[in-house]
Design an enzyme around this catalytic site. Structure first.
Site, PDB file in Angstrom:
ATOM      1  N   ARG A 229       0.838  -1.202   0.000  1.00 34.71           N
ATOM      2  CA  ARG A 229       0.000   0.000   0.000  1.00 34.71           C
ATOM      3  C   ARG A 229       0.875   1.255   0.000  1.00 34.71           C
ATOM      4  NH1 ARG A 229      -5.138   0.768   4.060  1.00 34.71           N
ATOM      5  NH2 ARG A 229      -5.950   2.683   3.111  1.00 34.71           N
TER       6      ARG A 229
ATOM      7  N   HIS B  56       6.485   6.838  -7.069  1.00 32.60           N
ATOM      8  CA  HIS B  56       5.252   6.940  -6.278  1.00 32.60           C
ATOM      9  C   HIS B  56       5.575   7.409  -4.863  1.00 32.60           C
ATOM     10  CE1 HIS B  56       1.213   6.221  -4.951  1.00 32.60           C
ATOM     11  NE2 HIS B  56       0.877   5.479  -5.975  1.00 32.60           N
TER      12      HIS B  56
ATOM     13  N   HIS C 169      -0.891   7.781 -12.030  1.00 31.03           N
ATOM     14  CA  HIS C 169      -1.985   8.761 -12.043  1.00 31.03           C
ATOM     15  C   HIS C 169      -1.951   9.558 -13.335  1.00 31.03           C
ATOM     16  CE1 HIS C 169      -0.139   8.300  -7.958  1.00 31.03           C
ATOM     17  NE2 HIS C 169      -1.227   7.590  -7.854  1.00 31.03           N
TER      18      HIS C 169
ATOM     19  N   GLU D  94      -5.264   1.232 -10.072  1.00 29.18           N
ATOM     20  CA  GLU D  94      -5.049   1.479  -8.633  1.00 29.18           C
ATOM     21  C   GLU D  94      -6.351   1.222  -7.876  1.00 29.18           C
ATOM     22  OE1 GLU D  94      -3.218   5.272  -7.622  1.00 29.18           O
ATOM     23  OE2 GLU D  94      -2.396   4.465  -5.789  1.00 29.18           O
TER      24      GLU D  94
END
Lengths: 344, 344
Positions: A73, A180, A225, A286
């Site tokens: 995560r 990320h 993203h 995601e």
């Protein structure tokens, strides 16, 4: 028929025991007498199975995706908490869980490793965990946090030699990195609404202003993203590269930088596919991540990104094949090898 | 015929004497014996005229825009340099120059004020300069820097009461604020390629997570650069608002937040107009700013944003009128009053 490979999945649904252990570890930073051992965390295979079958795997079947590249995560990486030892223990636990998921569901999950980064600590310290994940766990990629401080941006840019030990290992093992960040501990930045997107834009611009990919021509970065603000401002970035006397972006960056499709509405996905070459776009959702609700405008989950790809009028059948499978296999060569071994 | 009002222009072409004075001021921070006086800066009306006639006004005539809302150069605000006294002297000089431009070209330039912000200093200290700009210079808006530290983000979010003294004055005087950062002194953030866009996204999300506009129902924020990453990720923001149990974005934010059209390619402008209601879009180019080159794909300047609005197949004649004139007059009521006085 393409395989549908989701290149951006996190274990957001791990059994609660994991979070409890982490909270205990955080308490142990202040009071070493309560610091838990890694072995104190006990999660059974049945618990892992249940957490996946009722969540990611269920949605993958409903939405029609086959394989998820699965990493710990992102918001829980929280590299800013504690020191390298704390991060190291935590990364090892989280990576092992993703590995175990991949052995329980070998047809559906392939591990991607988080690194035990820690603010102010040489990234070379992450290499033993990286090597273990590749050699013992079969990890096909890594998640690299450009800001282990969690929103204070105290590390050098990604173009700095500071990061080169990681890049050398990535090149050696044919591993791409998803760039990320993790939880923001800066009150200005909402984690998933600002910090994540800002980091995507920031990382792209750090590459644009540098000649990093001259030093590492085979290095591959996946900007998640949908690339943050980058495709929406593609003209701005083309113009900035021009003023900086850099080559055209296609040549300067697009042999090394790729974007995922974690953009949660049709007009955004359409822009991405209008502006960025198909070869640079990798399918991802995601899922069960930042945005878990149902869009009242469509009646479907915001993060069911396959629907937007399917509905695109810009993409041909072959384009979709590139995005769903071919690009992911090309950017993740160790995944490709693994799939070929299975005759896929 | 609409007036074409560009709501985002900076005095990026000020005579070199201004930069020289600023460099002297910066030297004076370390060595007070060389600190210049404000009166040491001498720029003639002819020099001002020349700097405008050969730059902004020339391009406005070529591109067909009528009026520019004109504020000091954003990257030169550099609120992180020196203390409040340094910022205060500098802001006064820069605001006076923009005012003088507006008196030399009263049909074409209307001043917008920068504030003498300084990291860690109460924003209420900016009020005397704000009042002077409104009452003596006819400023119709302000530029508010959400990060006077220049990329370290050490101030509270815009929703914090820290900023309320400014908001009270904005409401009192019917002034909107463009939320605009300045130069980044954080090596991670390229100023115009990352910091500007990140700040736009960050500011939007700070508003989304808060109930700021319940406290100030008439407060108006203009988010520049097409809203950073926001329109591209509109689904994400709708979904995040939903998870936070906020009202729909139209109701929660779009009575108070507006986006400009500083997006430097056709697909970006098209996305903006597809996703954001026309009433929330204000024409702007930020000309002679971040991206000054000619786009080889079109043969026109990247920042000639009027071309993209004109070429849009989504916008009606009336939509364009809203974007070029009506929305700008509605969001900047003092501009509207000034134009009405002139019979416009």
């Amino acid at each position: 028929m393409s395989l549908i490979i989701d290149c951006h999945g996190h274990y957001t649904t791990a059994p609660k025991a994991l979070e409890d252990w982490r909270n205990q570890q955080i308490a142990g930073i202040k009071d070493p007498s309560v610091m838990p051992k890694a072995a104190d965390l006990q999660i059974s295979d049945d618990d892992l199975r249940h957490s996946i079958e009722t969540n990611q795997l269920k949605l993958m079947k409903e939405r029609g995706s086959d394989i998820t590249l699965f990493s710990p995560r992102a918001s829980f990486m929280a590299h800013h908490i504690g020191d390298f030892h704390v991060s190291s223990t935590w990364a090892a636990i989280c990576n092992e869980l993703c590995y175990r998921v991949s052995t329980l569901f070998p047809d559906h999950f392939v591990p991607v490793a988080m690194l035990p980064q820690s603010p102010g600590v040489d990234p070379a310290t992450c290499i033993p965990e990286l090597e273990k994940c590749v050699k013992e766990y079969g990890a096909v990629g890594i998640n690299l946090n450009p800001d282990p401080s969690g929103g204070h941006w105290t590390s050098p840019p990604l173009s700095d030699r500071h990061w080169y030990p990681i890049y050398e290992k990535m090149v050696e093992h044919d591993l791409p990195a998803m760039i990320h960040v993790s939880t923001s501990c800066n009150a200005c930045f909402h984690t998933t609404g600002a910090h994540y997107l800002n980091a995507d834009t920031t990382a792209f611009m750090q590459c644009l202003t540098s000649d990093l990919f001259k030093d590492f021509p085979t290095l591959k970065f996946l900007i998640p993203h949908g690339g943050g603000a980058v495709p929406y401002h593609w003209g701005r970035f083309r113009g900035l590269a021009q003023e900086l006397k850099k080559p055209l972006l296609e040549e300067h960056l697009l042999n090394n930088i790729f974007f995922d499709t974690c953009v949660y509405h049709q007009p955004g996905i359409d822009l991405l596919n209008k502006v960025i070459p198909v070869k640079n776009v990798l399918f991802a959702s995601e899922m069960i991540g930042a945005v878990r609700g149902i869009d009242p405008q469509t009646g479907h989950y915001y993060d069911d990104t396959k629907r937007y790809i399917q509905a695109s009028t810009l993409l041909s059948h072959d384009d979709r094949h590139q995005i769903y499978e071919a690009n992911v296999r090309r950017v993740f060569p160790r995944l490709d090898a693994r799939l070929k071994q299975k005759g896929l």
